[in-house]
Write a protein that holds these residues in place. Structure first.
Motif, PDB file in Angstrom:
ATOM      1  N   ASN A  70     -29.738-118.575 -40.684  1.00  0.00           N
ATOM      2  CA  ASN A  70     -28.338-118.210 -40.947  1.00  0.00           C
ATOM      3  C   ASN A  70     -27.737-119.062 -42.065  1.00  0.00           C
ATOM      4  OD1 ASN A  70     -27.994-120.576 -39.613  1.00  0.00           O
ATOM      5  ND2 ASN A  70     -26.439-119.828 -38.202  1.00  0.00           N
ATOM      6  N   LEU A  72     -27.564-122.145 -42.793  1.00  0.00           N
ATOM      7  CA  LEU A  72     -26.976-123.480 -42.707  1.00  0.00           C
ATOM      8  C   LEU A  72     -27.774-124.418 -43.596  1.00  0.00           C
ATOM      9  CD1 LEU A  72     -26.023-123.871 -38.952  1.00  0.00           C
ATOM     10  CD2 LEU A  72     -24.582-123.284 -40.888  1.00  0.00           C
ATOM     11  N   ARG A  92     -21.511-112.856 -50.161  1.00  0.00           N
ATOM     12  CA  ARG A  92     -21.256-111.716 -49.284  1.00  0.00           C
ATOM     13  C   ARG A  92     -22.421-111.493 -48.325  1.00  0.00           C
ATOM     14  NH1 ARG A  92     -19.824-107.852 -54.047  1.00  0.00           N
ATOM     15  NH2 ARG A  92     -21.321-109.323 -54.898  1.00  0.00           N
ATOM     16  N   GLU A  95     -22.187-114.103 -45.648  1.00  0.00           N
ATOM     17  CA  GLU A  95     -21.167-113.746 -44.647  1.00  0.00           C
ATOM     18  C   GLU A  95     -21.686-112.661 -43.713  1.00  0.00           C
ATOM     19  OE1 GLU A  95     -17.417-112.694 -46.500  1.00  0.00           O
ATOM     20  OE2 GLU A  95     -17.322-114.693 -47.411  1.00  0.00           O
ATOM     21  N   ARG A  98     -24.265-114.084 -41.321  1.00  0.00           N
ATOM     22  CA  ARG A  98     -23.693-114.981 -40.321  1.00  0.00           C
ATOM     23  C   ARG A  98     -22.915-114.239 -39.249  1.00  0.00           C
ATOM     24  NH1 ARG A  98     -21.820-119.997 -44.126  1.00  0.00           N
ATOM     25  NH2 ARG A  98     -23.859-121.009 -44.191  1.00  0.00           N
ATOM     26  N   MET A 103     -25.320-118.570 -33.239  1.00  0.00           N
ATOM     27  CA  MET A 103     -26.134-119.779 -33.131  1.00  0.00           C
ATOM     28  C   MET A 103     -25.561-120.714 -32.075  1.00  0.00           C
ATOM     29  SD  MET A 103     -27.889-122.003 -35.951  1.00  0.00           S
ATOM     30  CE  MET A 103     -28.953-123.346 -35.532  1.00  0.00           C
ATOM     31  N   ALA A 123     -13.011-116.922 -33.914  1.00  0.00           N
ATOM     32  CA  ALA A 123     -13.767-116.160 -34.915  1.00  0.00           C
ATOM     33  C   ALA A 123     -13.529-114.653 -34.803  1.00  0.00           C
ATOM     34  CB  ALA A 123     -15.244-116.492 -34.816  1.00  0.00           C
ATOM     35  N   TRP A 126     -10.149-114.053 -36.533  1.00  0.00           N
ATOM     36  CA  TRP A 126      -9.983-114.324 -37.964  1.00  0.00           C
ATOM     37  C   TRP A 126     -11.121-113.800 -38.810  1.00  0.00           C
ATOM     38  CZ3 TRP A 126      -5.363-115.462 -39.592  1.00  0.00           C
ATOM     39  CH2 TRP A 126      -4.466-116.029 -38.689  1.00  0.00           C
ATOM     40  N   VAL A 127     -12.298-113.693 -38.252  1.00  0.00           N
ATOM     41  CA  VAL A 127     -13.416-113.185 -39.045  1.00  0.00           C
ATOM     42  C   VAL A 127     -13.596-111.691 -38.805  1.00  0.00           C
ATOM     43  CG1 VAL A 127     -15.852-113.453 -39.568  1.00  0.00           C
ATOM     44  CG2 VAL A 127     -14.503-115.440 -38.944  1.00  0.00           C
ATOM     45  N   LYS A 129     -11.328-109.834 -37.443  1.00  0.00           N
ATOM     46  CA  LYS A 129     -10.005-109.225 -37.575  1.00  0.00           C
ATOM     47  C   LYS A 129      -9.640-108.377 -36.364  1.00  0.00           C
ATOM     48  CE  LYS A 129      -9.951-110.757 -41.819  1.00  0.00           C
ATOM     49  NZ  LYS A 129      -9.248-111.998 -42.099  1.00  0.00           N
ATOM     50  N   MET A 175     -18.804-112.819 -31.239  1.00  0.00           N
ATOM     51  CA  MET A 175     -18.916-112.174 -32.549  1.00  0.00           C
ATOM     52  C   MET A 175     -19.812-110.948 -32.483  1.00  0.00           C
ATOM     53  SD  MET A 175     -17.079-113.512 -34.876  1.00  0.00           S
ATOM     54  CE  MET A 175     -17.827-113.146 -36.459  1.00  0.00           C
TER      55      MET A 175
ATOM     56  N   SER B 364      -6.189-111.323 -43.786  1.00  0.00           N
ATOM     57  CA  SER B 364      -6.284-109.874 -43.786  1.00  0.00           C
ATOM     58  C   SER B 364      -6.585-109.377 -42.382  1.00  0.00           C
ATOM     59  CB  SER B 364      -7.378-109.442 -44.747  1.00  0.00           C
ATOM     60  OG  SER B 364      -8.627-109.800 -44.224  1.00  0.00           O
ATOM     61  N   GLY B 365      -6.388-108.087 -42.186  1.00  0.00           N
ATOM     62  CA  GLY B 365      -6.664-107.533 -40.868  1.00  0.00           C
ATOM     63  C   GLY B 365      -6.024-106.172 -40.717  1.00  0.00           C
ATOM     64  N   ALA B 516     -21.357-121.046 -38.730  1.00  0.00           N
ATOM     65  CA  ALA B 516     -22.254-120.163 -37.992  1.00  0.00           C
ATOM     66  C   ALA B 516     -21.525-118.947 -37.436  1.00  0.00           C
ATOM     67  CB  ALA B 516     -22.936-120.930 -36.860  1.00  0.00           C
ATOM     68  N   VAL B 517     -20.201-119.071 -37.166  1.00  0.00           N
ATOM     69  CA  VAL B 517     -19.493-117.875 -36.719  1.00  0.00           C
ATOM     70  C   VAL B 517     -18.895-117.107 -37.889  1.00  0.00           C
ATOM     71  CG1 VAL B 517     -18.995-118.478 -34.339  1.00  0.00           C
ATOM     72  CG2 VAL B 517     -17.514-119.324 -36.146  1.00  0.00           C
ATOM     73  N   GLY B 518     -19.242-117.503 -39.102  1.00  0.00           N
ATOM     74  CA  GLY B 518     -18.892-116.698 -40.268  1.00  0.00           C
ATOM     75  C   GLY B 518     -17.524-116.961 -40.855  1.00  0.00           C
ATOM     76  N   MET B 519     -16.928-118.129 -40.569  1.00  0.00           N
ATOM     77  CA  MET B 519     -15.622-118.398 -41.156  1.00  0.00           C
ATOM     78  C   MET B 519     -15.750-118.688 -42.646  1.00  0.00           C
ATOM     79  SD  MET B 519     -13.521-120.731 -38.535  1.00  0.00           S
ATOM     80  CE  MET B 519     -13.691-120.521 -36.799  1.00  0.00           C
ATOM     81  N   GLN B 523     -10.684-120.664 -43.956  1.00  0.00           N
ATOM     82  CA  GLN B 523     -10.445-120.620 -42.503  1.00  0.00           C
ATOM     83  C   GLN B 523     -10.962-121.884 -41.834  1.00  0.00           C
ATOM     84  OE1 GLN B 523     -12.499-116.973 -41.788  1.00  0.00           O
ATOM     85  NE2 GLN B 523     -10.639-115.734 -41.927  1.00  0.00           N
TER      86      GLN B 523
END
Ligand code: ADP
Ligand code: MG
Lengths: 262, 615
Positions: A70, A72, A92, A95, A98, A103, A123, A126-127, A129, A175, B364-365, B516-519, B523
């Motif tokens: 992933n 890291l 991209r 992202e 991930r 993990m 997450a 914010w990730v 959404k 996630m 965004s969202g 790892a959680v994609g932030m 963020q």
């Protein structure tokens, strides 16, 4: 809400994975830390719903490899393709990978300033959404599943190690990943807490999650793994189905390692 | 989400639960035997011959200092009249008396915000009655010492001893009566309100005297016996009532409103209060409606409409790389706008829009998130336009010479503005200094090291004299504003170093977990790194705040009438109070100390509270 874990319900422990898709493909992956070669032409393929346990002595490059998947860590040679996305410097792609790959770390790495619920929902909100109410109900369902819904409003520091690691698993699952990576998830735990974490991982494997697990828990490997990979000195020495691996290992080094650890 | 076998889960719950989580320990913890006062004294102060000696010597020295101080304060030569007569001067300088209601409005707004915040954030704690007794016992002891050591007349000594004995008796009564009821507590807020009520009530009862300095052509000192003027005691009584009412309103609202939204609203109000109070209430600008309608409103409307369209597009999750490019172009345009003559507000709005645009992908969202983001842009734009217009509008309050407020007000104003502006700046500098981009790192390091190598006084002088000369034509900056800018730069460099210390304490594991959680890195910084780093830096940051507050006294050197300057120069300059410098400075120090001590206490409470999430 599409959930990868619902894809198929496994019927037996021995599964026919021959027709499954390849979700992680590593081809001749090499990595150096300065002059020191940590990974040496590592090649392996992991299929959908497969559970692979990676074994090896300390310093053999297990963490380095799993962390390359992933991104890291960056590999310097070879190819890593995760779910048909090749890992390059393209942000991209990183992202995308991930958000597909969850993990779990040896040291849990929960966010100490956030409550358990916020750790899990951060997450997704914010990730991914997701609206907060939806994220929260999903998080509560996940905490229920790892067995600690009543701790949702506490802070990580107020939980035992085993509980923290289960929260970490819930955080990764929130996630909705297709693949889960575990880097020695039980090595920092007291013996009496190892089981509660392994139990959660077991049910996760039974639900059909694709998993790559670095662990020294041989019981878990024997019971849950479809395949074992043995590493040493940054190389893959041997990979085989669980049964074959334990009953008749081909390589001398594997035999030596097994004789020490069993 | 389904998928995990439910029977397995229940087995995990049943078998995997560590015993710590189940309520097994019903046995009370062993009671540590409480030492009586004499035992405590014996154990801590007189445990060895050396300790005995040390205790005796220290006590003698402390008593001597205390006595010396009291002898100074109560010496009949002291001219405390200077302070009493000039209290208004020390607080606000020459702010016109007939406009004083504006000052009281500001005090009221700040008190209301304080009370509401105390209610919403559950301020205050429970104190056991015996604890209160113990505190009163200390107070009583100090009063006895005070009565015995101060150079009073016999009658006064007797009176004070009587007061001390009443306090001691009450304390002992509390201690005794609380023996049986261990659980009985009293809220610290109740105690606070009781104390304040006592103080306010004393304004109505105790004949402090009615003092005032009337600055006419030939100044006159007014000193009459009796209680303080109605224009002092009435507003303070009102303020106390307002604060209590606001607290209970806050309590009532607390359980009805969504917690997070209320808190964010309050924080926004706190940030808006200083500029709004200063520029709208205290300064009372005479708005030119014609100018507002033809220039200010159209600019606001243009940015509001254009910004809404742009930000709605940028906050759509599907907007990709093109969005970032557009945002970068706007930022560049914002900087370039300084090369050509145009209204300052157009440039500032452009820069603000660029920052919002750059941050858009992080927030965004869905439609709700988008609407919230656009609303916050319009809100910020509105407040900014309003304030800038107010700042550029001449004031109707006529104050002779210099800035329109002075004394304690300007000390507080400069401190608050400096801190509020330098916090984000300092954080940004710290992030830049630790960032992976070499150019940011270099610039931030140079800036910080440069500013830290220069004495504050030099910066203040430079900004007060030189900056107005360097400004582009057509742009005016008051001296106070110029000095605040200099102070902000100075403060942010030090803040940056404090925050950097906190940033370094964040482990790599935290960053990796966020990765790892994609932030995104924004963020990660906003939600993971900064909250933890700032929490670690609370002690040095509060130390910095106290420093900034106290060092505002350097403003006196460039001719700002702050409280110290008034005490040191202005009051002794009045013929009646020549030679009262010592008294004034002692009083000013007391005021500084009260504020600084409150900040220090607040920091301790903040640390305890945020310590909850500690590992
Ligand atoms: N950041 C790093 N810098 C330099 N060497 C490293 C770093 N991380 C790991 N290594 C080295 O790479 C080798 C493999 O490490 P690792 O993947 O952590 O092994 P394992 O997880 O199998 O114990 C070790 O010899 C280790 O010392
Ligand atoms: Mg490792």
């Amino acid at each position: 809400m599409t959930d990868p874990t619902t894809a198929e319900t496994p019927t037996e422990t021995i599964r026919d994975l021959s027709k499954a898709r390849d979700v992680i493909v590593c081809e001749n992956v090499s990595k150096w830390y300065g002059d020191f070669q940590a990974l040496d032409r590592v090649s392996a393929t992991i299929k959908e719903q497969e559970v692979v346990v990676v074994l090896g002595p300390s310093g053999s490059g297990k963490s380095t490899w799993i962390r390359c998947i992933n991104r890291l860590e960056q590999h310097q040679e070879g190819r890593i393709v995760v779910d048909d996305v090749e890992l390059t410097n393209d942000l991209r792609n990183i992202e995308k990978v991930r958000s597909e790959v969850g993990m779990v770390f040896q040291q849990f790495n929960l966010f100490p300033h956030l409550t358990i619920l916020d750790n899990v929902t951060l997450a997704p909100i914010w990730v991914r959404k997701k609206p907060r109410p939806e994220a929260e109900s999903q998080a509560m369902a996940l905490l229920e599943r790892v067995g600690i819904p009543e701790q949702a409003q506490k802070y990580p520091g107020q939980l035992s190690g085993g509980q923290q690691q289960r929260v970490a698993i819930a955080r990764a699952l929130a996630m909705e990943p297709r693949i889960m990576l575990f880097d020695e998830p039980t090595s920092a735990l007291d013996p009496e807490m190892i089981k509660e974490v392994l139990d959660v991982m077991k049910t996760l494997a039974e639900s059909g999650m694709t998993m790559m697990v670095v662990t020294h828990e041989m019981g878990f490997a024997k019971e849950v793994a479809d395949r074992l990979i043995f590493m040493e000195g940054g190389q893959i020495v041997e990979q085989n189905s669980t049964e074959e691996f334990f009953s008749n290992p081909t390589e001398e080094r594997t035999k030596l390692f097994l004789s020490q650890i069993l | 989400m389904t998928g995990l076998d439910s029977s397995n889960v229940s087995s995990t719950t049943a078998g995997g639960q560590p015993p710590a989580a189940t309520p097994v320990s019903k046995i009370a913890p062993p009671v540590t035997p409480k030492l009586s006062i004499w035992e405590w004294v014996k154990e801590n102060l007189f445990s060895s011959p050396f300790n005995c000696g040390l205790t005796v010597v220290t006590t003698v020295i402390l008593l001597a200092i205390f006595r010396g101080l009291l002898a100074f304060i109560f010496n009949p030569v002291r001219q405390w009249n200077g302070v009493a007569t000039n209290l208004r001067l020390m607080m606000t300088r020459a702010y016109p008396e007939e406009q004083y209601v504006r000052i009281w409005v500001c005090v009221a707004v700040i008190l209301i915000l304080t009370s509401l915040s105390m209610a919403i954030w559950h301020a205050g704690s429970a104190l056991s009655v015996s604890e209160v007794g113990r505190k009163l016992l200390t107070t009583g002891t100090i009063l006895v010492l005070f009565a015995l050591l101060a150079p009073f007349s016999t009658a006064a000594t007797m009176l004070w001893l009587l007061v001390a004995l009443v306090v001691l008796g009450f304390a002992e009564f509390l201690r005794r009566s609380s023996r049986g009821l261990e659980g009985q507590t009293i809220s610290t807020l109740t105690l606070l309100v009781l104390t304040l009520s006592g103080l306010v009530a004393s304004l109505w009862v105790i004949p402090y005297g009615h003092h005032s300095y009337i600055p006419k052509r030939d100044p006159r000192v007014l000193a009459e016996p009796g209680t303080v003027a109605l224009s002092t005691k009435l507003p303070w009584t009102l303020m106390l009532v307002i604060a209590v009412v606001a607290y209970f309103t806050g309590r009532a609202l607390r359980d009805r409103l969504p917690a997070n939204a209320t808190r964010i609203t309050l924080i926004v109000l706190w940030l808006l209060a200083p500029p709004a109070l200063l520029y709208l209430v205290l300064r009372d600008p005479a708005f030119d409606m014609n100018h507002v309608a033809t220039t200010d409103l159209p600019i606001f409307a243009a940015y509001a409409i254009g910004g809404t369209a742009l930000l709605s597009w940028l906050t759509r999750p599907s907007t990709g790389e093109l969005g970032r490019i557009v945002s970068a172009i706007i930022l560049l345009a914002g900087f370039c706008s300084f090369l050509t003559p145009m209204r300052m507000i157009v440039r500032i709005d452009m820069l603000a829009l660029a920052i919002f645009a750059l941050a858009a992908p992080t927030f965004s969202g869905g439609p709700r998130a988008q609407k919230r983001y656009v609303a916050s842009w319009i809100g910020l734009l509105g407040v900014m336009s309003w304030l800038i217009t107010a700042i550029n509008t001449p004031s109707t309050v006529s104050v002779p010479g210099g800035f329109f407020i002075g004394g304690m007000s300007i000390t507080l104003m400069v401190a608050v503005f400096t801190l509020v502006i330098s916090f984000p700046l300092g954080i940004a500098l710290a992030l830049a200094r630790t960032s992976s981009m070499p150019i940011f790192r270099l610039l931030a390091t140079w800036f910080i090291e440069f500013v830290r190598g220069i004495p504050l006084i030099t910066i203040l002088i430079f900004f007060s004299i030189m900056v107005p000369l360097f400004l582009p034509r057509g742009m005016h900056l008051g001296e106070v504003a110029a000095v605040i800018i200099g102070y902000v730069l100075f403060s942010s460099a030090y803040l940056a170093e404090n925050v950097r210390g906190g940033l370094q304490s964040i482990t790599r594991g935290q960053q990796e977990a966020a990765d790892a959680v994609g932030m995104t890195s924004a963020q990660k910084t906003l939600f993971i790194v900064l909250p933890q780093a700032l929490r670690v830096s609370i002690p040095p940051l509060v130390g910095h705040c106290i420093g900034v507050f106290k060092e505002t006294s350097l403003l006196a050197i460039i001719g700002v009438f702050d409280i110290l300057y008034i005490g040191r120069i202005v009051i002794p300059g009045q013929t009646e109070f020549m030679g009262s410098t010592k008294e004034n400075v002692l009083f000013v120090s007391l005021i500084y100390w009260i504020f600084a001590y409150q900040m220090s206490k607040a920091s301790q409470r903040l640390e305890q509270r945020t310590g909850l999430g500690e590992r």
